[in-house]
Design an enzyme around this catalytic site. Structure first.
Site, PDB file in Angstrom:
ATOM      1  N   LYS A  83      83.635 -39.639   9.086  1.00 37.55           N
ATOM      2  CA  LYS A  83      84.136 -38.411   9.269  1.00 37.55           C
ATOM      3  C   LYS A  83      85.244 -38.208   8.064  1.00 37.55           C
ATOM      4  CE  LYS A  83      85.309 -36.353  13.817  1.00 37.55           C
ATOM      5  NZ  LYS A  83      86.067 -36.583  15.015  1.00 37.55           N
TER       6      LYS A  83
HETATM    7  C1  E4P Z   1      85.997 -33.777  17.145  1.00 42.60           C
HETATM    8  O1  E4P Z   1      85.214 -34.540  16.491  1.00 42.60           O
HETATM    9  C2  E4P Z   1      87.319 -34.409  17.433  1.00 42.60           C
HETATM   10  O2  E4P Z   1      87.593 -35.339  17.771  1.00 42.60           O
HETATM   11  C3  E4P Z   1      87.680 -33.695  18.767  1.00 42.60           C
HETATM   12  O3  E4P Z   1      86.775 -32.755  19.185  1.00 42.60           O
HETATM   13  C4  E4P Z   1      89.159 -32.785  18.905  1.00 42.60           C
HETATM   14  O4  E4P Z   1      89.427 -32.147  20.146  1.00 42.60           O
HETATM   15  P1  E4P Z   1      90.958 -31.781  20.580  1.00 42.60           P
HETATM   16  O5  E4P Z   1      91.320 -30.615  19.510  1.00 42.60           O
HETATM   17  O6  E4P Z   1      90.698 -31.889  22.041  1.00 42.60           O
HETATM   18  O7  E4P Z   1      91.965 -33.087  20.207  1.00 42.60           O
END
Ligand code: E4P
Length: 217
Positions: A83
């Protein structure tokens, strides 16, 4: 629509995995912090539990750092998706890492223009953050729709991974629009089974059943 679980909580992943609800897992530095565990240890455990892609996030700000970290994270298991954030450095890292045949999830996407760049850089997944857009009174679902249209217009193979999902309604809307994947916290996926009329109906059926005095076993 594939379901990824957005957590580094291995017990929660295992519980959903037993029901066949886990097509993959996404983590991020905040989720690793929340787990209180070493990133490599917890990520390895998750990769061993789940056959699908497990996203592990780089933390460098520059492309060379992201590329180096991505290569290390990819050594954890064959199902790692690296990522990287949607910055120019992240796009450069995406281009290099995807060119090496690795899965890359470009995260922190908040506009359709960003998503277009990620597809051109060879991203396996683009992660538009629905909930965080809604938090600032923008329309997260409109973004998913726009990206779907753009990717379909040009036959991009990058998968839309609807992220930052906060509710059952987000899951439904993402599925209606045609997101390829949705990643959600375990409690949101569990809540998808809930309906007040299901509970009420079951109570009524079982109350009537009791009055028959019968048993099935
Ligand atoms: C996506 O890969 C992120 O880890 C995640 O969905 C972020 O979510 P949040 O905005 O609830 O922290």
């Amino acid at each position: 629509m594939k379901f990824f679980v957005d957590t580094a909580d291995t017990d929660a992943i295992a519980a959903l995995n037993d029901l066949g609800m886990v097509d993959g897992v996404t983590t991020n530095p905040s989720l690793i912090m929340k787990s209180g565990r070493d990133i490599k240890d917890v990520t390895k455990q998750i990769c061993d539990m789940v056959a699908g892609p497990v996203s592990a996030e780089t933390v460098a700000r520059d492309a060379d750092g992201m590329i180096a970290e991505g290569r290390v994270l990819a050594q954890i298991a064959g199902n790692i998706a690296i990522k990287v954030p949607l910055t120019w450095a992240g796009l450069k890292a995406c281009k290099v890492l995807s060119g090496e045949g690795r899965m890359v999830n470009v995260t922190l996407c908040f506009s359709a223009s960003q998503a277009l760049l990620a597809a051109k850089a060879g991203a396996t997944y683009i992660s538009p953050f629905i909930g965080r857009l809604d938090d600032v009174n923008l329309d997260g679902m409109e973004l998913i729709e726009d990206i779907r249209t753009i990717y379909d217009n040009y036959d991009f193979t990058t998968e839309i991974l609807a992220a930052s999902i906060r509710s059952v309604n987000h899951m439904k809307q993402a599925a209606l629009i045609g997101a390829d994947v949705a990643t959600a916290p375990p409690h949101v996926i569990r809540s998808m089974a809930d309906h007040v009329l299901t509970d009420r109906g079951l109570d009524a059926f079982l109350k009537d059943w009791e009055t028959t005095g019968q048993t099935i076993l």
